[in-house]
Every structure is written in structure tokens, then in C-alpha cells.
Design a protein around this motif. Structure first.
Motif, PDB file in Angstrom:
ATOM      1  N   ASP A 126     -65.855  47.309 -27.897  1.00 43.95           N
ATOM      2  CA  ASP A 126     -64.506  47.506 -27.369  1.00 43.95           C
ATOM      3  C   ASP A 126     -64.327  48.950 -26.905  1.00 43.95           C
ATOM      4  N   TYR A 127     -64.753  49.234 -25.662  1.00 39.77           N
ATOM      5  CA  TYR A 127     -64.665  50.603 -25.169  1.00 39.77           C
ATOM      6  C   TYR A 127     -63.213  51.007 -24.898  1.00 39.77           C
ATOM      7  N   GLU A 128     -62.342  50.037 -24.651  1.00 35.90           N
ATOM      8  CA  GLU A 128     -60.939  50.372 -24.429  1.00 35.90           C
ATOM      9  C   GLU A 128     -60.334  51.017 -25.675  1.00 35.90           C
ATOM     10  N   MET A 129     -60.706  50.503 -26.838  1.00 31.52           N
ATOM     11  CA  MET A 129     -60.193  51.065 -28.081  1.00 31.52           C
ATOM     12  C   MET A 129     -60.721  52.485 -28.290  1.00 31.52           C
ATOM     13  N   ILE A 130     -61.939  52.742 -27.821  1.00 33.41           N
ATOM     14  CA  ILE A 130     -62.540  54.077 -27.976  1.00 33.41           C
ATOM     15  C   ILE A 130     -61.786  55.104 -27.143  1.00 33.41           C
ATOM     16  N   PHE A 131     -61.557  54.791 -25.878  1.00 31.27           N
ATOM     17  CA  PHE A 131     -60.977  55.771 -24.965  1.00 31.27           C
ATOM     18  C   PHE A 131     -59.468  55.912 -25.117  1.00 31.27           C
ATOM     19  N   ARG A 132     -58.819  54.924 -25.727  1.00 38.97           N
ATOM     20  CA  ARG A 132     -57.357  54.923 -25.763  1.00 38.97           C
ATOM     21  C   ARG A 132     -56.807  56.124 -26.532  1.00 38.97           C
ATOM     22  N   GLY A 133     -57.472  56.529 -27.603  1.00 45.80           N
ATOM     23  CA  GLY A 133     -56.965  57.636 -28.405  1.00 45.80           C
ATOM     24  C   GLY A 133     -57.731  58.924 -28.234  1.00 45.80           C
ATOM     25  N   THR A 134     -58.411  59.086 -27.109  1.00 44.02           N
ATOM     26  CA  THR A 134     -59.278  60.252 -26.908  1.00 44.02           C
ATOM     27  C   THR A 134     -58.557  61.361 -26.154  1.00 44.02           C
ATOM     28  N   GLY A 135     -58.725  62.604 -26.637  1.00 47.21           N
ATOM     29  CA  GLY A 135     -58.135  63.748 -25.960  1.00 47.21           C
ATOM     30  C   GLY A 135     -59.057  64.362 -24.918  1.00 47.21           C
ATOM     31  N   ALA A 136     -60.364  64.424 -25.231  1.00 45.88           N
ATOM     32  CA  ALA A 136     -61.330  65.017 -24.305  1.00 45.88           C
ATOM     33  C   ALA A 136     -62.649  64.270 -24.397  1.00 45.88           C
ATOM     34  N   LEU A 137     -63.318  64.163 -23.270  1.00 47.13           N
ATOM     35  CA  LEU A 137     -64.648  63.549 -23.210  1.00 47.13           C
ATOM     36  C   LEU A 137     -65.610  64.598 -22.662  1.00 47.13           C
ATOM     37  N   ILE A 138     -66.553  65.000 -23.489  1.00 49.37           N
ATOM     38  CA  ILE A 138     -67.566  65.976 -23.078  1.00 49.37           C
ATOM     39  C   ILE A 138     -68.843  65.225 -22.735  1.00 49.37           C
ATOM     40  N   PHE A 139     -69.300  65.364 -21.501  1.00 49.10           N
ATOM     41  CA  PHE A 139     -70.557  64.736 -21.087  1.00 49.10           C
ATOM     42  C   PHE A 139     -71.604  65.829 -20.898  1.00 49.10           C
ATOM     43  N   VAL A 140     -72.696  65.733 -21.644  1.00 52.31           N
ATOM     44  CA  VAL A 140     -73.735  66.760 -21.651  1.00 52.31           C
ATOM     45  C   VAL A 140     -74.873  66.347 -20.722  1.00 52.31           C
ATOM     46  N   ILE A 141     -75.230  67.229 -19.784  1.00 51.49           N
ATOM     47  CA  ILE A 141     -76.329  66.991 -18.835  1.00 51.49           C
ATOM     48  C   ILE A 141     -77.410  68.032 -19.068  1.00 51.49           C
ATOM     49  N   ASP A 142     -78.637  67.576 -19.227  1.00 55.16           N
ATOM     50  CA  ASP A 142     -79.780  68.471 -19.402  1.00 55.16           C
ATOM     51  C   ASP A 142     -80.156  69.050 -18.038  1.00 55.16           C
TER      52      ASP A 142
END
Length: 396
Positions: A126-142
Motif C-alpha cells: 500500500d504505497y498510498e499509505m506510505i506517502f500520505r503522511g510523508t513530509g520529505a522524500l530523499i532520493f539518493v543517486i550514486d
């Protein structure tokens, strides 16, 4: 460089409680202030994405990226004081890990570290439940690897997350840049920035804003990047910046930072531009103060804490600049850059600091009242069997 460090012993143990500002226990992080009901069965570390009240009090940060991109290393270096060289021996993350940062410092949020191989868009997840309460999403790229696959995953992650929660701050860490030349760093950042935004434009999502940072665990760039991410999640940030501007303008101070002592993240600074060398000096000063206080600042029986309301430090540099550190709360410190001629009016600076410290106290007292009222509301709704949006729960 000559250093003059001082931390006099407090005269009375009871005085430690006087003028003490908001701490972690006040934010519901202690065992006695948990949001969970005693018999609710809530456990630390259980993946519970569904409580919107907890995220209002304690913002959630998601740490995502491909395998071996350096996500766990960032977390260990910033919040666990692990040496960068020791991260070479970390095993690859194979499950979602939660880090409750507020248990160790004033900076109050949760980090969810997602393994690179997990398919969180699987129908059973359930990715909707994950993102619903998120303040920031950090995506790390090598940055030292082929980042085409990482860009494709970034685009997929951002577009799905935005559909669920348009308020998420999207942060891209172009990581491991310590192995690149200065020209290569700039070129890599430009290329990733252009490709990522072009992909969003092709999908008709130009309004999504991505912030890009060049980071490495081998210098202070990762701490500065995390500082800027965390600042966006602090509702009191404009007020703190305004207080700092008033403080430095009336004290003859050139630059001031409000630091979280444990993580060395600065939660606010004045409106003048931040110089990387200045920030590094502040971080080094905090390390010096804590290390020396741990040796000389404790009582003979080892009681007390190395950092308390009496903690202060002065470091005079060889370029007529003075670094001045003062304790604000048991988790916050104010670090200032002052010219020697301005520092001669130390009495004025100390008086203005007292006023600043009192104002900080009032700012977080207001926040405390909001937090407590939300907790009461949360408990009442749980007892009545009502969901946060007002819909009665139906038992199946």
C-alpha cells in the motif's frame, strides 16, 4: 589559532530545571508520553504509516534510492556518529528500517530507510499509505555509477508520491561526489537536473519541484544538505530566522547558526548567505566543545552531562574573527561569528542572547500547546472508534 573554552560547573543541581526549554519528553518521545494506548499493542519499530496525527507532530522522511547508493551510510554518519570509513563494512539493507531521530536530539522526525530492491509499487504493498503522511522524500543517486536506472526509478517514485500527497518535499542527493573533480561534479549535477526535470515535463508534471544537493559522507556537505531538508519541515522556521536577524543586527554579529548539537544539523540561520567553510568551522567547534566537556565538564563522580545550560565556548581565529557558542536548550546551541572589535561589547551580546533565548522558549511553548492538543484529540478519537477524518470505524 588560540582556543579559550569554558564550562563552569552549575552551582545548584535544581537550577538545571530553571528556564529549560522544550525537550524530547515534551514532544511525546518518552515512555510516559506515548501516543499509543497502554493496551493497544503498539510496538516500537512496527511499520505503521496510517496515523496522521503522529506525522503532524513528528514529520516522516523517506530515504529511497537504488541498492548501494549510500542511503544507510548517510543515516549512520549523520545520526549515529559513525566514521565514514566504517560505513564500508555496512551490509546492504534488505528491509524497511525506521529511525526515530527524536530519541537522541532536538530535531524531531522519523526516517524510513527503504532497501533499493524493494518494489513498493507492488499491488500487495500500500504505497498510498506510505506517502500520505510523508513530509520529505530523499532520493539518493550514486554519482559514480550509471544513473540512468536511478533516474527512471526517481521519476516513477516522484510521480506516484505526488498523486497521493502534493505537499511532499522532493529532495535529490547526488551522492558520493568526493570521487569527482569539481568540473565533473557541476556537469553531473547539471545533467541529472536536466534529465529529471525533462522527464517530469514530458509527463505534464512541471509543477513538481525537485531540489538537488551534491553530497558526500567524507565532508560536511551531507550535514548541510540534511539541514536544508529538515528546515523545510520546521513550522517555526520563519520565526526563528526573524529572531536571528534581529539578534545579529543589534549585536554586531556577522553570522549566526542555531544548531542541533547531537546531529550538527543547523535548524535555522539568519538571512545572510551560508558559506560552506563557515558551516564547517561551526561543526568543528561543536565537536571540540563536546569532546573537552566530556573530559573536564563532568563532576568527580562522573555525574552530570557534558552539555548543559552553563556550556559556553570562545575560539579566537587568526583572522580577527571570534567564534562564540552559547547553550540555548539542552539540545540546541547558538554559534556566532563576530569580529574582535565587536566582541569587545560582549556584555551587549550576552544581554541580547538572553532576550533571544527567552523568545525561543516562547516559540516552542506555543508549539507544545499545539502538540498536546493534537495528542488529546487523537486519544479521544481512538476511544470513540472514529478515524481522523471523522468516519466511524466499522468492525468486520
Amino acid at each position: 589559532m588560540s582556543q579559550v573554552l569554558g564550562k563552569p560547573q552549575p552551582e545548584d543541581e535544581d537550577d538545571d530545571e530553571e528556564d529549560e526549554l522544550v525537550g524530547l519528553a515534551d514532544y511525546g518521545d518518552g515512555p510516559e508520553s506515548s501516543d499509543a494506548e497502554p493496551d493497544s499493542g503498539a510496538e516500537e519499530g512496527v511499520l505503521d504509516f496510517s496515523d496522521p496525527f503522529s506525522t503532524e507532530v513528528k514529520p516522516r522522511i523517506l530515504l529511497m534510492g537504488l541498492r548501494r547508493s549510500g542511503k544507510s551510510s548517510i543515516q549512520k554518519v549523520v545520526f549515529h556518529k559513525m566514521s565514514p570509513n566504517e560505513t564500508l563494512f555496512l551490509e546492504s539493507t534488505n528491509k524497511i528500517c525506521r529511525e526515530d531521530v527524536s530519541n537522541s536530539s532536538f530535531v524531531n522526525f522519523q526516517i524510513w530507510d527503504f532497501p533499493g530492491q524493494i518494489d513498493f509499487f507492488d499491488p500487495t504493498f500500500d504505497y498510498e499509505m506510505i506517502f500520505r503522511g510523508t513530509g520529505a522524500l530523499i532520493f539518493v543517486i550514486d554519482s559514480q555509477d550509471d544513473y540512468m536506472e536511478a533516474l527512471a526509478r526517481l521519476h516513477l517514485t516522484v510521480t506516484r508520491a505526488y498523486k497521493v500527497n502534493t505537499d511532499i518535499n522532493f529532495e535529490v542527493f547526488i551522492h558520493k561526489v568526493d570521487g569527482l573533480s569539481d568540473d565533473h561534479k557541476i556537469e553531473t549535477q547539471r545533467d541529472i537536473h536536466q534529465r529529471a526535470n525533462d522527464d517530469l515535463a514530458d509527463a505534464g508534471l512541471e509543477k513538481i519541484h525537485l531540489s538537488f544537493y551534491l553530497t558526500s559522507i567524507y565532508d560536511h556537505s551531507i550535514f548541510e544538505a540534511f539541514s536544508k531538508v529538515v528546515q523545510k519541515l520546521i513550522p517555526q522556521l520563519p520565526t526563528l530566522e526573524n529572531l536571528l536577524n534581529i539578534f545579529i543586527s543589534n549585536s554586531g554579529i556577522e553570522k549566526a547558526f542555531l544548531f542541533d548539537v547531537v546531529s550538527k544539523i543547523y535548524i535555522a540561520t539568519d538571512s545572510t548567505p551560508v558559506d560552506m567553510q563557515t558551516y564547517e568551522l561551526c561543526c568543528d567547534m561543536i565537536d571540540v566543545v563536546i569532546d573537552i566537556s566530556c573530559i573536564y565538564g563532568l563532576k568527580e563522580d562522573g555525574a552530570g552531562t557534558p552539555y548543559d545550560k552553563e556550556s559556553t565556548a570562545i575560539i579566537k581565529l587568526n583572522n580577527t574573527t571570534v567564534l562564540y557558542l552559547k547553550e540555548v536548550t539542552k539540545f540546541l546551541a547558538l554559534v556566532c561569528f563576530v569580529r574582535e572589535e565587536s566582541f569587545e561589547r560582549k556584555g551587549l551580546i550576552d544581554y541580547n542572547f538572553h532576550c533571544f533565548r527567552k523568545a525561543i522558549h516562547e516559540v516552542f511553548e506555543v508549539r507544545m500547546k499545539v502538540v498536546k492538543s493534537r495528542k488529546v484529540q487523537n486519544r479521544l478519537q481512538k476511544k470513540k472508534g472514529v478515524t481522523p477524518n471523522g468516519t466511524p470505524r466499522v468492525l468486520l
